[in-house]
Design a protein around this motif. Sequence first.
Motif, PDB file in Angstrom:
ATOM      1  N   THR A  33       8.753  32.646  12.786  1.00 50.68           N
ATOM      2  CA  THR A  33       7.755  32.651  14.283  1.00 50.68           C
ATOM      3  C   THR A  33       7.932  32.145  15.007  1.00 50.68           C
ATOM      4  OG1 THR A  33       5.629  32.461  13.528  1.00 50.68           O
ATOM      5  CG2 THR A  33       7.390  34.612  13.358  1.00 50.68           C
ATOM      6  N   HIS A 505       6.190  41.647  17.429  1.00 49.19           N
ATOM      7  CA  HIS A 505       5.527  41.860  18.202  1.00 49.19           C
ATOM      8  C   HIS A 505       3.848  40.494  17.167  1.00 49.19           C
ATOM      9  CE1 HIS A 505       2.423  42.318  21.678  1.00 49.19           C
ATOM     10  NE2 HIS A 505       1.345  42.096  20.734  1.00 49.19           N
ATOM     11  N   GLU A 525      -2.790  34.596  22.429  1.00 48.68           N
ATOM     12  CA  GLU A 525      -1.671  34.684  22.581  1.00 48.68           C
ATOM     13  C   GLU A 525      -1.047  36.621  22.163  1.00 48.68           C
ATOM     14  OE1 GLU A 525       0.832  30.982  22.520  1.00 48.68           O
ATOM     15  OE2 GLU A 525       1.009  32.554  20.717  1.00 48.68           O
ATOM     16  N   ARG A 527       3.312  37.704  22.106  1.00 48.89           N
ATOM     17  CA  ARG A 527       4.131  37.274  22.240  1.00 48.89           C
ATOM     18  C   ARG A 527       4.800  38.807  21.448  1.00 48.89           C
ATOM     19  NH1 ARG A 527       5.778  32.509  21.883  1.00 48.89           N
ATOM     20  NH2 ARG A 527       4.302  30.022  22.669  1.00 48.89           N
ATOM     21  N   ARG A 529       9.196  40.030  21.147  1.00 50.93           N
ATOM     22  CA  ARG A 529      10.846  39.754  20.848  1.00 50.93           C
ATOM     23  C   ARG A 529      12.272  41.163  20.607  1.00 50.93           C
ATOM     24  NH1 ARG A 529      12.774  34.400  17.673  1.00 50.93           N
ATOM     25  NH2 ARG A 529      12.272  33.377  19.717  1.00 50.93           N
ATOM     26  N   ASP A 547      13.074  37.495  25.315  1.00 50.64           N
ATOM     27  CA  ASP A 547      11.414  37.536  24.720  1.00 50.64           C
ATOM     28  C   ASP A 547      10.631  37.095  25.805  1.00 50.64           C
ATOM     29  OD1 ASP A 547      11.345  35.370  21.800  1.00 50.64           O
ATOM     30  OD2 ASP A 547      13.654  35.285  23.400  1.00 50.64           O
ATOM     31  N   VAL A 549       6.191  36.172  26.292  1.00 50.32           N
ATOM     32  CA  VAL A 549       5.728  35.675  26.058  1.00 50.32           C
ATOM     33  C   VAL A 549       3.755  35.688  27.477  1.00 50.32           C
ATOM     34  CG1 VAL A 549       3.310  33.779  25.309  1.00 50.32           C
ATOM     35  CG2 VAL A 549       6.213  34.073  24.756  1.00 50.32           C
ATOM     36  N   SER A 551      -0.525  34.542  27.534  1.00 53.57           N
ATOM     37  CA  SER A 551      -1.336  33.759  27.373  1.00 53.57           C
ATOM     38  C   SER A 551      -2.925  33.564  27.659  1.00 53.57           C
ATOM     39  CB  SER A 551      -0.375  32.529  27.339  1.00 53.57           C
ATOM     40  OG  SER A 551      -1.586  32.110  26.152  1.00 53.57           O
ATOM     41  N   GLN A 558       1.725  33.867  31.365  1.00 58.15           N
ATOM     42  CA  GLN A 558       3.275  34.352  31.204  1.00 58.15           C
ATOM     43  C   GLN A 558       4.394  34.504  31.747  1.00 58.15           C
ATOM     44  OE1 GLN A 558       3.206  39.167  32.564  1.00 58.15           O
ATOM     45  NE2 GLN A 558       2.525  37.451  34.386  1.00 58.15           N
ATOM     46  N   TRP A 560       8.800  35.081  30.089  1.00 57.43           N
ATOM     47  CA  TRP A 560      10.370  35.672  29.974  1.00 57.43           C
ATOM     48  C   TRP A 560      10.935  35.296  29.815  1.00 57.43           C
ATOM     49  CZ3 TRP A 560      14.115  36.502  32.842  1.00 57.43           C
ATOM     50  CH2 TRP A 560      14.778  36.411  34.456  1.00 57.43           C
ATOM     51  N   THR A 584       8.556  31.540  33.136  1.00 58.09           N
ATOM     52  CA  THR A 584       6.755  30.795  32.371  1.00 58.09           C
ATOM     53  C   THR A 584       6.312  30.625  33.551  1.00 58.09           C
ATOM     54  OG1 THR A 584       7.108  28.757  31.738  1.00 58.09           O
ATOM     55  CG2 THR A 584       8.072  30.530  30.027  1.00 58.09           C
ATOM     56  N   ILE A 591       8.685  29.407  25.291  1.00 61.08           N
ATOM     57  CA  ILE A 591       9.885  30.307  24.958  1.00 61.08           C
ATOM     58  C   ILE A 591      10.170  29.409  23.947  1.00 61.08           C
ATOM     59  CG2 ILE A 591      10.714  31.669  24.453  1.00 61.08           C
ATOM     60  CD1 ILE A 591       9.675  32.921  27.488  1.00 61.08           C
TER      61      ILE A 591
END
Length: 666
Positions: A33, A505, A525, A527, A529, A547, A549, A551, A558, A560, A584, A591
């Motif tokens: 990860t 996830h 957080e 994440r 994928r 992807d 995210v 946070s 956030q 992608w 992002t 990412i």
Amino acid sequence: MKQCCLVILMIWSITVSAQQERTWEDVWQETMTPEDMEDMDEAWEDYHGYLQQLADHPIDLNHTSREDLEQLPFLSFQQVMDIIEYLDRYGPMRSLNELKMIGSLDYQQIALLPFFTYVGEVAREQPHFPSFHNIMKYGKHTVMATGHVPFYERKGDRNGYLGYRYRHSLRYEFHYSSYVKAGIIGAQDAGEPFLANQNSMGYDTYSYYLQLKKLGILENAVVGKYKMGAGMGLILNTSFKLGKLTTLQNMGRQPNTLRAHGSRSEADYFQGAAAVVRLCKPLTLTTFVSSRPIDATLNDDGSAKTLITSGYHRSKDEMKKKYNTHLSAYGGSISYRLNGLHFGANAVYSTIDRTLRPKTSETYRRYYPQGDNFLNASVDYGYLHYRFSINGETAINKDGALATVNALTFRSSGDLSLIAIQRFYSYRYNGLYAHGFGNTTRTQNESGLYLGITCAPLTHLVLQGYIDYAYSPWPRYQVSQDSHTWDMLLQGTWQWLDWTVQARHRTRLQQKDGSDKNSLIPCNEHRTRLSITYSSEAGWTSKTQADYVYSVYKEMSQGWMISQQTGYQQDTWQACLSLGYFDTDSYAARIYLYERQLQHEFTFPSFYGNGLRLSLYAHVSLNDHLRLATRLGYTNYFDRSSIGTSLQEIAQSHTTDLDIQLRWKF
């Protein structure tokens, strides 16, 4: 943005039926990860280099041993023993497809093993160590030159760095079967002087080694630079620190192989000599001695404030710190293993020629290593059964502080395996070479419980998940009081014929200081994928990945990213194109994207903001001995006019990098 998305969709539509065999890196990155990459920091570069060395010199399954297979960090104790038992019961393998007959091997191991093993001739290897004549006559040589060319300038390249902006390295390795390995690597980073300043001998750093195996009672010996581990890493682990997802693959096994340090990394290695001696069948003795220069930031009184492992010597300030301190270490372990039972005793003693005196006015540094000598000792223990295993290690430092980690695994007769890892690391415990399983890079100030599961509810579906709770009673960096962390992951992998679909996830619930630093606030957080891969032996490959995210810490962030990789391979050449678009809110929602690598080179770039990433990899075998490889990377940010800060600042919104590598085998 619409145009970028259209380009990605066009490439995906063209290559959705593409096919090709993947590399070991393609498979391995599915077990890591982004957080694991950050936690391992520069050590991951060395880890990647070690795996590449194993791939360059795969293990012959028909002439292997338990010790040989234990070099592979993705295998559990049970899987190693099951492979050995299969060979003993059914004789030599005729094909790697027989690995599917070993019930304990999961999808990931079956996918990875062909890159690190092969099925050789049934005839046995010579039972004795080869003669010097045969070693020199039949040994294999590899010479590899690698260069990195940036088509841009950093601020430090114009004024601040002592060297030029190009990074390069030269590697030589000699290899004879599993008995002899020797090598030397010279490397330098961009900005470091070459044949100048303190680098009058050429490169900024060198690694060199000679390794011998199976020389009578001497099972393994290394002279030069090397890495090693003992127990579960509580006092000695300069070799591996595996991530939490990888722990599900090898069921918590800590690889403790003595190995040569064959990478350009300058972190966590020994310099001197080490040996593993077989005293009798169940009893082995490991000893080592090391003396090496290290970098340190100094206090006004000449003592060492911090030890530096980055290896950068680009500016005058960084060059002043180069090798300004000396670190020596001595130690060893004795291990008993018989009928599934193992027990060991380990000790490490270290001295520094400068007193280590960190800035303890910062509360979280109060119990960092201090002084000029350090002693750690431990016992490790365990029992292996075909259904379950128990492993653990308990250690103390010279101040009497305690650390312990214990793992219990269970595997049913079906496709179900469970693992539980308990750890307690006193906030007063520390060790210069301690890298045990945990939530942070330090084996200190942490109590926790990790529970993991792997199951196959359907024929082609593998589910994996873990939940990990950690409690820190003493303040940590950016955490001014006791705190706790939850880390949870769920991953599903569906594999059928040439298709692989993976969904993952991960949620991390932490606590950090609020703006007033008097109370803790959530730092959470998430994440996610999703990837779809289609590959076969026809020559093409296609992988589409998305992807996301989310946070939250003081503010919400956030982002992608959608990416597409397409490749084609024939007998003598291969090419791979990677294209990604990211958007992002901030660095907190960065990412990571895996890209095809040159051999013994490692990059796992992260992206934040708004932009486009393009990467092209290609290699061609010019003949049976020469191979030329290259990688071109291009990044364009749409939301900024400069990239980076300080001496690393680039006064433009885009970057282009070219990597070139020439390998000669003879």
